[in-house]
Structure formats: C-alpha cells, structure tokens
Design a protein around this motif. Structure first.
Motif, mmCIF file in Angstrom:
data_model
loop_
_atom_site.group_PDB
_atom_site.id
_atom_site.type_symbol
_atom_site.label_atom_id
_atom_site.label_comp_id
_atom_site.label_asym_id
_atom_site.label_seq_id
_atom_site.Cartn_x
_atom_site.Cartn_y
_atom_site.Cartn_z
ATOM 1 N N ALA A 101 88.270 -22.502 98.042
ATOM 2 C CA ALA A 101 89.241 -23.295 97.285
ATOM 3 C C ALA A 101 88.568 -24.452 96.565
ATOM 4 O O ALA A 101 89.007 -24.864 95.481
ATOM 5 C CB ALA A 101 90.338 -23.810 98.215
ATOM 6 N N LYS A 102 87.499 -24.983 97.135
ATOM 7 C CA LYS A 102 86.762 -26.061 96.484
ATOM 8 C C LYS A 102 85.874 -25.550 95.354
ATOM 9 O O LYS A 102 85.220 -26.336 94.673
ATOM 10 C CB LYS A 102 85.912 -26.810 97.516
ATOM 11 C CG LYS A 102 86.731 -27.603 98.519
ATOM 12 C CD LYS A 102 85.852 -28.289 99.547
ATOM 13 C CE LYS A 102 85.124 -29.463 98.940
ATOM 14 N NZ LYS A 102 86.021 -30.568 98.570
ATOM 15 N N PHE A 147 94.305 -27.320 101.154
ATOM 16 C CA PHE A 147 93.803 -26.108 100.503
ATOM 17 C C PHE A 147 94.421 -25.943 99.112
ATOM 18 O O PHE A 147 93.716 -25.652 98.134
ATOM 19 C CB PHE A 147 94.123 -24.900 101.395
ATOM 20 C CG PHE A 147 93.932 -23.576 100.721
ATOM 21 C CD1 PHE A 147 92.685 -22.989 100.653
ATOM 22 C CD2 PHE A 147 95.017 -22.905 100.145
ATOM 23 C CE1 PHE A 147 92.510 -21.755 100.030
ATOM 24 C CE2 PHE A 147 94.854 -21.686 99.526
ATOM 25 C CZ PHE A 147 93.596 -21.105 99.466
ATOM 26 N N GLU A 196 92.932 -28.578 96.679
ATOM 27 C CA GLU A 196 91.584 -28.235 96.232
ATOM 28 C C GLU A 196 91.610 -27.050 95.284
ATOM 29 O O GLU A 196 90.866 -27.013 94.290
ATOM 30 C CB GLU A 196 90.703 -27.905 97.456
ATOM 31 C CG GLU A 196 90.417 -29.082 98.372
ATOM 32 C CD GLU A 196 89.472 -30.092 97.734
ATOM 33 O OE1 GLU A 196 88.940 -29.817 96.642
ATOM 34 O OE2 GLU A 196 89.268 -31.167 98.328
ATOM 35 N N LEU A 197 92.462 -26.063 95.570
ATOM 36 C CA LEU A 197 92.556 -24.904 94.694
ATOM 37 C C LEU A 197 93.083 -25.302 93.316
ATOM 38 O O LEU A 197 92.597 -24.820 92.276
ATOM 39 C CB LEU A 197 93.459 -23.846 95.334
ATOM 40 C CG LEU A 197 93.559 -22.510 94.615
ATOM 41 C CD1 LEU A 197 92.206 -21.806 94.610
ATOM 42 C CD2 LEU A 197 94.615 -21.623 95.265
ATOM 43 N N THR A 240 90.283 -26.978 91.403
ATOM 44 C CA THR A 240 89.307 -25.996 90.921
ATOM 45 C C THR A 240 89.830 -25.237 89.717
ATOM 46 O O THR A 240 89.111 -25.028 88.727
ATOM 47 C CB THR A 240 88.961 -25.005 92.050
ATOM 48 O OG1 THR A 240 88.419 -25.727 93.167
ATOM 49 C CG2 THR A 240 87.945 -23.981 91.584
ATOM 50 N N LEU A 255 91.427 -16.622 91.372
ATOM 51 C CA LEU A 255 91.862 -17.778 92.148
ATOM 52 C C LEU A 255 93.359 -17.750 92.410
ATOM 53 O O LEU A 255 93.825 -18.159 93.485
ATOM 54 C CB LEU A 255 91.476 -19.066 91.416
ATOM 55 C CG LEU A 255 89.979 -19.390 91.363
ATOM 56 C CD1 LEU A 255 89.723 -20.590 90.444
ATOM 57 C CD2 LEU A 255 89.437 -19.683 92.762
ATOM 58 N N GLY A 258 94.622 -17.566 96.126
ATOM 59 C CA GLY A 258 95.471 -18.634 96.643
ATOM 60 C C GLY A 258 96.767 -18.112 97.219
ATOM 61 O O GLY A 258 97.226 -18.584 98.270
ATOM 62 N N SER A 278 95.971 -16.329 100.572
ATOM 63 C CA SER A 278 95.567 -17.320 101.575
ATOM 64 C C SER A 278 96.748 -18.163 102.021
ATOM 65 O O SER A 278 96.855 -18.538 103.203
ATOM 66 C CB SER A 278 94.470 -18.226 101.006
ATOM 67 O OG SER A 278 93.333 -17.485 100.647
#
Length: 575
Positions: A327-328, A395, A398-399, A402, A415, A419, A422
């Motif tokens: 996620a970062k 999370f 951070e996602l 990004t 992503l 995401g 997750s």
C-alpha cells in the motif's frame, strides 16, 4: 538487495523462538476428552471439564451402530479410606450455573447446602429421592476393582470402568459440566455437609481419577466409519479434523509452487510472502497432527497445538505487513522506503503483534471455560479488533496516497483491485466477530475457525497469483534494479511528468528545433530551467531529431548557451 543474516536479525529470531518455547511450556492444556489427574479434598471444588454432547437421534438404540448417545465413564479411586464419600457431579448448563455460583461461600457446610438445594428436588437418590429420574451424581471414591455404590447393574457400565453416565437429549446438542466437590449427603437427614478431612485424617486425602467423555458408544466404535472422526470431540469441535485436512492439502499444493516462484523471482516482497505462507503451512501441519492424535486418544498433543496457534499468529501479522508495504508503494511505484516510513511502520505493527499474542495468552489462561464467551468477547479481543480496524484505515490512507501520485493506468488498475481484495481481508474478522456473538456457543468455534482459515487461505491464493513471476512484471517492480533500454524508458514514462513549457511544440512539423532555439535565446543567461520529457515524446521525434541511448530515462536539462548533443541545429545539443 536481500542481505544475509546479521547478528541483530539472529538475536530477533532467537527471541521469537524463545517466546514460542516459553508459551508452549507455560500455557495449560485445555479441553481433553480423556481426563487424568488428582483431586485433593482440601481444594473443596474442582471443575473438570465442559463437553458438548450431540443430539440423540430418535432411532438410537443402545449398544448398536445406531447408538448416538453420549457417554461419560471411568474410574475414581483413593489410597485413603474415606469415612464418607464425596461427590462427582455431571450437570447440564441450567442445573450447573447455580450449583457453581454457590461454591465460594466461606462456610463450607452452607456452601454444600446451597449448591445442592435445587438439585435435591430433581436428582435421583436411593435414600432421599427414589422417584426422581435425573441421574446426575456419583458417590466417590469407588472401591478398587468394584463398581461405584450408585451403579446397580453391571451391564450399564462400560467394561473396565467403575461408573458410567449415559447422556441423551433428543432435542438439541448441549453442553454438560463435570466436577467434583468435597460434599456428602447424610442419608439419615438428607442434608448436605462439607467433608472436613481434619476430623478424620492428618493429611488431606487424594482421589485419583481417569474419566473419558465421548459422543457415541465406546463399545461400538468399529461399526461406524465416521465415528472415529467424532468420537472424542466435543460437539463444538466436531468436523475440525476434516477442516484441517482440507487446508493441509491446499497448502501442500501452494507451498512448493511458491518456493518455485521465489527461486525465479528473488525479491524481498516475494520472499516475505513465502515466509508468511510457510508459517501458515507449518501452523496447519502442527494443528492437524494435534487433532489427529486427539481423535485417536482424546488428549492429543497440546504443545503442538500451542505452537500451531503461535505460528498462525505470526503468519497473519506478517501477511498484514506485506499488505501495508504494498500500500505504501513498495515494489509498485518505488523500490525503497524511507527510514522514517520504516520506523513508523514498525512502531505500529510490532505492538499489534504483541497485542495479538497477549490476546492468545489471555484466552487460554484468564477466560473461564465455563462461560460461553469467545476470545473476541473479552477486552483484549476488542482491543485486537480495534487495532485491526485502525490498521485497515491506515492501509487505505497509504493506498490513497500511492494512487494519488501514480499515473500508470495499469498500475492504478492493479492498486484498485489490490485495495478492494485487501479491504475484504481486513474487515472480515470484525464483522464475523460481531455476528458470532449471536451464534450458539455450540456452533461458534467452528464458524470462526472455518471463516478465518478460509479467508486467510483465499488471501494467500490471491497474493500468490499477483506475485507470480509471469504476471507480477506487468505492474510490480520485482525484476531487480538492472533496468535498461526500453524497459527503463517505459518505467520513466509511467512516472509523474513536470513540463515547464508545452512539450507538444517540440513535435511541430518543420519548426520544432527552432522553437527550442527561441526558447533558449529568450532565457536569461543565469537562468537554468529543467524540461522533463516523457518517453513518448522522446520516441515520437524520430531518429532524425533525437538519438536515444540506454540512458534515456535520465531527466534532460536545457542549459542556456550550452551544447545540445543529438540535435545538431544551431550548434546546440542536449547534455
């Protein structure tokens, strides 16, 4: 780069190994179906076991293959001659709760009277209540080699045992509670009294017990193929053996494939995921071994079960670490994470791991087995769920960050799907824990075990697919640091572009280079501007305008009055 082990890493691994060993040695065994031990009279009360007996089928016939009764049988003896016997009690939940609540009265005689006050009205006693039908009590110890005094028919007792309880409930499965208490009933007055050993013995006498609890007739085990899978298990734990077998087969296929993949694609992300997957596989192997042994002897190997649970915790927390790293943007938009980001990540992740371990210890040592609550109905459980929800929000943050600075549609699509999947993994446990509150305790354990293991297994399958070598290269930077030629240009093209002047003017048919000259001539001598071009711009101009080498992804700087290599017009060139 993936470096070799350092002394600090070895010390950390040593601490983790020491923690596992200490927990295995210290944590007590729970829920065996074969009870062996000693009861000292000065304890006054000893709770032995809580066991779920299955629903008795209407066509059940005793001592046949259709026998679905529950059985509690065994031996209780003593090396000391008791003046009067004490009591073994086998009670259902409704009868047990009040009996159990009155055990703590300071006056033991009063405690005995209160514990058996309501039971006297429903429990069979040859001297005091011969018309009652509930056969809940046995006077113990029993004379060696003989039946207990309350057993009047040898055929009703399992061979090799001194007593037998037959549990029948044609309506629903139910928990039954086994305990011993230093109380006896005066057959003359029918009053209950405390057995004060100081009046009869210099030392507190001991009772040696060997008790077995089973679902199904112990004399007819071989007549049913499925009976060994259910025989020793409490109803709330039945079918867990089949569950572990299924996950064992799945992970047995996944682990070799992932080991093959990590040999082809050596990168910290894939290696960390492999470690997480192997930890989960080891956990399933240990728990399966314990469960198989439990099915065979009713005891199992509790040390293996503890180790399996601990490895499961480490596997889940390390998988969460992988999700946070991705996620970062690690291995997606960048190959390195700053030191401050690593410190922040560890400051949050390590306490989460510690809280998870503390919850496990709390659940095994502090939660009363008599209660019907699970681990997520205690304050450590609430804390774990709150921390997990907090990690989920972090999370998502951070996602989002990004994705905000990513311009590649392919990576943005990855992503987005990463995401979403997750998020499902993060949120399922709080939702299931809330739902489980309203589920009967007889079904709750299997519900939580099945859903959590299935969700984790599905998450590992999805992550394994995302990191597979022939797919990961489409959206992850997993091929190492040696980028060259067109691959480097493609990577550069996917980064954010900063153009101080409209670069499209460079593509005009006949005046593109004149525009560049005019641009440079109009700048002040001491001013330096940076023009960052995309790889599409570089490739569009053609070979007659630009010479593109292997270093094409290096930012190009236009310096006023300097040479411009590769253009060849007006004596100017690109540096």
């Amino acid at each position: 780069m993936w470096t070799t082990d350092t002394p600090s890493r070895c010390r950390r691994r040593g601490r983790i190994g020491l923690l596992v060993v200490l927990m295995v040695l210290v944590l007590p065994a729970v829920n065996p179906a074969h009870l062996q031990g000693t009861f000292e009279i000065d304890e006054f009360f000893r709770f032995l076991h809580k066991f779920g007996f299955q629903k008795t089928e209407k066509h059940s016939q005793k001592d046949t293959e259709w026998d679905t009764f529950g059985y509690i049988y065994g031996n209780i003896t003593s090396r000391t001659n008791f003046t009067v016997p004490v009591t073994l009690a086998v009670l259902d939940k409704r009868s047990f709760l009040e009996y159990y609540a009155n055990r703590n009265d300071y006056d033991r005689d009063v405690a005995c009277q209160r514990m058996f006050d309501k039971l006297d009205k429903i429990v069979y006693s040859r001297a005091c209540n011969p018309h009652a039908e509930a056969d809940y009590l046995r006077r113990v110890p029993c004379e060696r080699g003989k039946l207990c005094v309350d057993e009047d028919t040898r055929e009703n007792v399992v061979p090799g045992s001194q007593f037998t309880f037959v549990i029948s409930d044609p309506n629903v499965p139910r928990f039954w509670y086994v305990s011993m208490v230093a109380c006896y009933q005066n057959v003359s007055t029918c009053q209950w009294h405390h057995y004060d050993y100081r009046k009869y013995h210099t030392e507190p006498p001991r009772l040696d017990f060997d008790i077995t609890l089973v679902n199904g007739n112990p004399n007819r085990q071989t007549l049913s193929f499925f009976n060994p899978l259910l025989f020793h298990f409490s109803f709330d734990r039945q079918n867990t053996l089949e569950m572990y077998l299924i996950f064992f087969v799945v992970y047995l296929l996944m682990v070799p494939l992932q080991v093959y993949a990590v040999r082809l694609q050596k990168h910290p992300v894939t290696r960390l995921f492999t470690v997480s997957l192997v930890l989960e596989f080891v956990s399933v192997c240990l728990l399966l071994t314990h469960t198989v042994r439990y099915a065979m002897n009713g005891v199992g190997d509790e040390k293996l079960a503890v180790m399996g649970d601990i490895f499961d915790i480490f596997s889940r927390t390390s998988f969460m670490l992988i999700l946070l790293l991705l996620a970062k943007g690690w291995a997606v938009t960048r190959l390195q994470i700053s030191v401050s980001s690593w410190i922040l990540l560890m400051v949050i992740w390590i306490p989460y791991c510690a809280i998870h371990v503390l919850l496990y210890i709390w659940n095994r040592t502090e939660v009363d087995i008599i209660s019907d609550i699970d681990e997520y109905q205690t304050w450590p459980g609430w804390l774990v769920l709150a921390c997990r929800s907090t990690m989920m929000l972090w999370f998502l943050w951070e996602l989002r960050t990004t994705m905000k600075y990513e311009h590649s549609s392919q990576k943005l699509d990855f992503l987005l799907h990463f995401g979403a999947s997750s998020l499902v993994w993060f949120i399922y446990l709080p939702i299931v824990a809330i739902i489980a509150v309203n589920v009967s305790p007889l079904w709750r354990y299997k519900l939580l075990l099945g859903i959590t293991n299935s969700a984790d297994c599905l998450a590992y399958c999805v992550m394994m697919g995302l990191l597979w070598p022939n797919r990961a290269g489409q959206y992850l930077l997993l091929t190492g640091t040696n980028f060259g030629g067109m691959d480097e240009l493609d990577e550069f093209n996917e980064a954010p572009h900063i153009v101080h002047r409209d670069s499209d003017t460079l593509h005009s048919s006949n005046g593109d280079l004149d525009v560049v000259d005019d641009y440079l001539d109009n700048d002040d001598d001491d001013e330096i501007e940076t023009l960052v071009l995309s790889t599409d711009d570089l490739l569009h101009t053609g070979s007659n305008s630009f010479g593109v080498g292997t270093g094409g992804s290096k930012p190009l700087s236009l310096h006023n009055g300097s040479a411009m290599n590769g253009i060849g017009k007006g004596g100017r060139s690109f540096d």
